[in-house]
Write an enzyme that holds these catalytic residues in place. Sequence first.
Site, PDB file in Angstrom:
ATOM      1  CD  GLU A  95     -14.112 -11.630 -23.427  1.00  0.00           C
ATOM      2  OE1 GLU A  95     -14.667 -12.422 -22.630  1.00  0.00           O
ATOM      3  OE2 GLU A  95     -13.413 -12.018 -24.384  1.00  0.00           O
ATOM      4  NE  ARG A  96     -11.186  -8.487 -25.926  1.00  0.00           N
ATOM      5  CZ  ARG A  96      -9.899  -8.730 -25.687  1.00  0.00           C
ATOM      6  NH1 ARG A  96      -9.145  -7.838 -25.050  1.00  0.00           N
ATOM      7  NH2 ARG A  96      -9.341  -9.841 -26.092  1.00  0.00           N
ATOM      8  CE  LYS A 217     -15.934 -16.912 -28.774  1.00  0.00           C
ATOM      9  NZ  LYS A 217     -15.234 -15.767 -28.139  1.00  0.00           N
ATOM     10  CD  GLU A 221     -11.817 -15.654 -30.074  1.00  0.00           C
ATOM     11  OE1 GLU A 221     -12.566 -15.193 -29.203  1.00  0.00           O
ATOM     12  OE2 GLU A 221     -11.151 -14.943 -30.845  1.00  0.00           O
ATOM     13  NE  ARG A 254     -20.681 -13.920 -31.558  1.00  0.00           N
ATOM     14  CZ  ARG A 254     -19.407 -13.698 -31.270  1.00  0.00           C
ATOM     15  NH1 ARG A 254     -18.648 -14.646 -30.740  1.00  0.00           N
ATOM     16  NH2 ARG A 254     -18.868 -12.538 -31.526  1.00  0.00           N
ATOM     17  NE  ARG A 271      -9.335 -14.344 -36.819  1.00  0.00           N
ATOM     18  CZ  ARG A 271      -9.158 -13.762 -35.640  1.00  0.00           C
ATOM     19  NH1 ARG A 271      -7.966 -13.826 -35.055  1.00  0.00           N
ATOM     20  NH2 ARG A 271     -10.140 -13.109 -35.047  1.00  0.00           N
ATOM     21  CE  LYS A 295     -16.631 -11.396 -33.812  1.00  0.00           C
ATOM     22  NZ  LYS A 295     -15.413 -11.167 -33.023  1.00  0.00           N
ATOM     23  CG  ASP A 300     -12.172 -10.072 -33.865  1.00  0.00           C
ATOM     24  OD1 ASP A 300     -13.318  -9.636 -33.698  1.00  0.00           O
ATOM     25  OD2 ASP A 300     -11.482 -10.546 -32.952  1.00  0.00           O
ATOM     26  CD  GLU A 328     -11.778  -6.775 -29.068  1.00  0.00           C
ATOM     27  OE1 GLU A 328     -12.946  -7.042 -29.404  1.00  0.00           O
ATOM     28  OE2 GLU A 328     -10.900  -7.637 -28.873  1.00  0.00           O
ATOM     29  CD1 TRP A 455      -3.149 -14.903 -30.771  1.00  0.00           C
ATOM     30  CD2 TRP A 455      -5.338 -15.359 -30.792  1.00  0.00           C
ATOM     31  NE1 TRP A 455      -3.528 -15.204 -29.483  1.00  0.00           N
ATOM     32  CE2 TRP A 455      -4.867 -15.492 -29.461  1.00  0.00           C
ATOM     33  CE3 TRP A 455      -6.687 -15.609 -31.045  1.00  0.00           C
ATOM     34  CZ2 TRP A 455      -5.695 -15.853 -28.400  1.00  0.00           C
ATOM     35  CZ3 TRP A 455      -7.512 -15.968 -29.987  1.00  0.00           C
ATOM     36  CH2 TRP A 455      -7.015 -16.096 -28.688  1.00  0.00           C
TER      37      TRP A 455
HETATM   38  C1  GCV Z   1     -16.183 -12.240 -26.550  1.00  0.00           C
HETATM   39  C2  GCV Z   1     -12.537 -11.071 -30.155  1.00  0.00           C
HETATM   40  C3  GCV Z   1     -12.438 -10.476 -28.779  1.00  0.00           C
HETATM   41  C4  GCV Z   1     -12.970 -11.433 -27.723  1.00  0.00           C
HETATM   42  C5  GCV Z   1     -14.411 -11.786 -28.096  1.00  0.00           C
HETATM   43  C6  GCV Z   1     -14.397 -12.434 -29.489  1.00  0.00           C
HETATM   44  C7  GCV Z   1     -15.784 -12.802 -29.965  1.00  0.00           C
HETATM   45  O1  GCV Z   1     -11.641 -12.133 -30.318  1.00  0.00           O
HETATM   46  O2  GCV Z   1     -11.111 -10.124 -28.513  1.00  0.00           O
HETATM   47  O3  GCV Z   1     -12.906 -10.789 -26.477  1.00  0.00           O
HETATM   48  O4  GCV Z   1     -14.966 -12.663 -27.156  1.00  0.00           O
HETATM   49  O5  GCV Z   1     -13.842 -11.526 -30.400  1.00  0.00           O
HETATM   50  O6  GCV Z   1     -16.344 -12.035 -30.728  1.00  0.00           O
HETATM   51  O7  GCV Z   1     -16.283 -13.844 -29.583  1.00  0.00           O
END
Ligand code: GCV
Length: 594
Positions: A95-96, A217, A221, A254, A271, A295, A300, A328, A455
């Site tokens: 992913e990414r 996580k 999401e 997280r 957000r 983060k 993000d 990303e 979002w």
């Molecule tokens: C792994 C963003 C990314 C998602 C990622 C998410 C996260 O939204 O687009 O791909 O998911 O961050 O950090 O959990």
Amino acid sequence: MNAVHPAWLRRVNDEGVVLTRDPGCGLGPEAYTIARAGGVTTVVAADEAGLLYGSFHALRLDADQPASTHRPAAARRMMQHWDNVFVHPVMGQVERGYSGGSLFWEDGALTGDLDRVSDYARLLASTGINAVSVNNVNVHAGEARLLTDRLGEVALLASRFRQYHIRVFLSVSFAAPMTLGGLDTADPCDARVRAWWATATRRVYDVIPDFGGYVVKADSEGQPGPFAYGRTHADGANLLAAVLAPFGGEVYWRAFVYNHRQDWRDRTTDRARAAHDHFVPLDGQFAANVILQVKHGPIDFQTREPVSPVLLAMPATRLAVELQATQEYTGQQRHVCYLPPMWSSVLSTVAARVEAVVTVSNAGEDPYWTGHPLAQANLYAAGRLAWDPALDPLELLDEWIRLTFPAAAAPVLHALMDSSWSVYEQYTAPLGIGFMVKPGDHYGPDVDGYEYSPWGTYHFADRDGVGVDRTVATGTGFTGQYPEPWRSRYESLGTCPDELLLFFHHVPYTHVLHSGRTVIQHIYDTHFAGAEAVAAMVRRWAALSPAVVGADLHDRVGRRLAEQERSSVEWRDQINTYFFRKSGIADAHGRRIH
Ligand code: GCV
């Protein structure tokens, strides 16, 4: 004492360095003292890990040096992988991920190339990394089984990482007691759920005695979490902490929790506020082996964000700051974007408050590890900064260049990379507003792509102005989540830094920045300048003889620079045209806007 060192250390230490392991030397875990005199380097450490890090330091030395002692600033320095075991229909194998397939998983199976995993472990250890998580934080059904019936594969990975003093972690699904255990609940306060986690965790340690722990996580999401049972995130994290504690394991929980189904019409939901709103009231309630992973910015991983206020507000909680090496939102390893200047500025604020630095890895099965060969510098510096956040990011860049390329290439590489983050910022979303990327793959411009989405990532541009009012006085109140001096600095237009203006304020296009330019003129000027800077990068690289860096690498970088140039022009023209059409204000220099 060299003769007693294991094979991996002999492999690192092929330069004739004198290593002395002295448990009585008074140095703490992982620390070492290094000196070089008359071309002979000596390293002294209390444990094997210290000798390992000292050996890599020896490789970086190019002159005699008096003795100096080095110890890591953060106890835990982790690379996290967003690798899927099974190729995901939308997100792919990683992913990414922009570096080809996964280093660990291939189309549902464990990689057949464990030696490459050893090479990766060595690479990470050379930067100071001591932990790795081997699967995506979005834990799909197949990946969840790593915790149970596919544990043997995790153990094989751990056996490779162990040689380099790297502990393996797994991302786990909070719903595992249901999906794997057949229970009808994952309620953290249910005794059956606790028993299921305790058994599963004991089995993990039976197979991997030095297993690091879990990354979670939750309620984020679409991932399951404690909210479904009316429980808090402290309840959720502490459940896992309790079953890991007897084995010395840790939970990386997280803080990326927000409403990803918000109504864009609702101007009261912000957000940026979410992590602080959810987690700060829980300060002091987390178990001793829970590390809250935050983060670095409140949204993000955008090109420019303020430091997350959560990192400044939880003195009674162990904290990790999360960085993103995988690019990303910063050019996806098609654009040169050397990120350590950004990370350094974050770490200069939070390093003393965090005990772990976590980085989302940008490495994959690509022969250059990172797709764009120059993106290796981000991987390298992420580890080095986790070890010592005070390192100068541009000196780190030169260190990486020196260790990687012939001296003749150094001036060109430095010029291409040193301000590449600023250049990227210039031609993309302006003044800290963020997003404006294409929804879904997040590559390339789409100014309104997220504007009417659920979002929570909006810019609110209209004919008069742009930006998000996050002030206490008239906006969402987000600035109030900061302690002083940040709170006042961001609240006031008079003191808010230009580069974050639109993150915190909605202003007219004619608003005059501290730089003396209006917002609209700043947008035009930076976008023309950014695209021009990329064109200059392309010319510089073309002028470097391929023989200096190798024809294949020269070609790879050249092709990616060509794409960066195309993309920067697209960004320039879409952003400038968008704001010209919204504002009706012409460029003071009469340049072509469409
Ligand atoms: C792994 C963003 C990314 C998602 C990622 C998410 C996260 O939204 O687009 O791909 O998911 O961050 O950090 O959990």
